[in-house]
Design an enzyme around this catalytic site. Sequence first.
Site, PDB file in Angstrom:
ATOM      1  CB  VAL A 197      -0.993  -0.015   1.181  1.00 30.15           C
ATOM      2  CG1 VAL A 197      -1.752   1.299   1.291  1.00 30.15           C
ATOM      3  CG2 VAL A 197      -1.969  -1.173   1.025  1.00 30.15           C
ATOM      4  CB  ALA A 253      -0.342   1.313  -4.113  1.00 31.12           C
ATOM      5  CD  GLU A 254      -1.418   7.168   0.456  1.00 37.76           C
ATOM      6  OE1 GLU A 254      -1.903   8.285   0.667  1.00 37.76           O
ATOM      7  OE2 GLU A 254      -1.617   6.186   1.181  1.00 37.76           O
ATOM      8  CB  SER A 255       5.026   6.049  -2.993  1.00 34.45           C
ATOM      9  OG  SER A 255       5.197   5.910  -1.602  1.00 34.45           O
TER      10      SER A 255
END
Length: 118
Positions: free
Chosen positions: A35, A38-40
């Site tokens: 996660v 992904a968020e980065s």
Amino acid sequence: MGITFLEASPDRLVATMPVAGNTQLYRMLHGGASVVLAESLGSIGAVLHAGDGHIAVGVDINATHHRAVRGGTVTGVATALHLGDTAATYEVVISDDGGRRLCTSRVTCAIHGRRRRP
């Protein structure tokens, strides 16, 4: 986390992350590490899309973990689904060294004008 960005544009981003150092109790890649990757990717893509004078902040993320991995490097590829004036949404596919999909995530960021300090 050891994330290395290989490609970055508003439409597509690619980054790698080692499994070593990012594992949970059973020595598998931690879902939270996926996660973070992904968020980065989604957040940086949204910032690139937003441009000068604007900021992007995460407002939604989800992740489906399809399989486990215990070693090597994972690769995240973020593809823009929506690039609007007030929001940007990306699909992020995280794969192992063999190209097998480990995780699918969707990241949405809100886009705002840069705030001035008083």
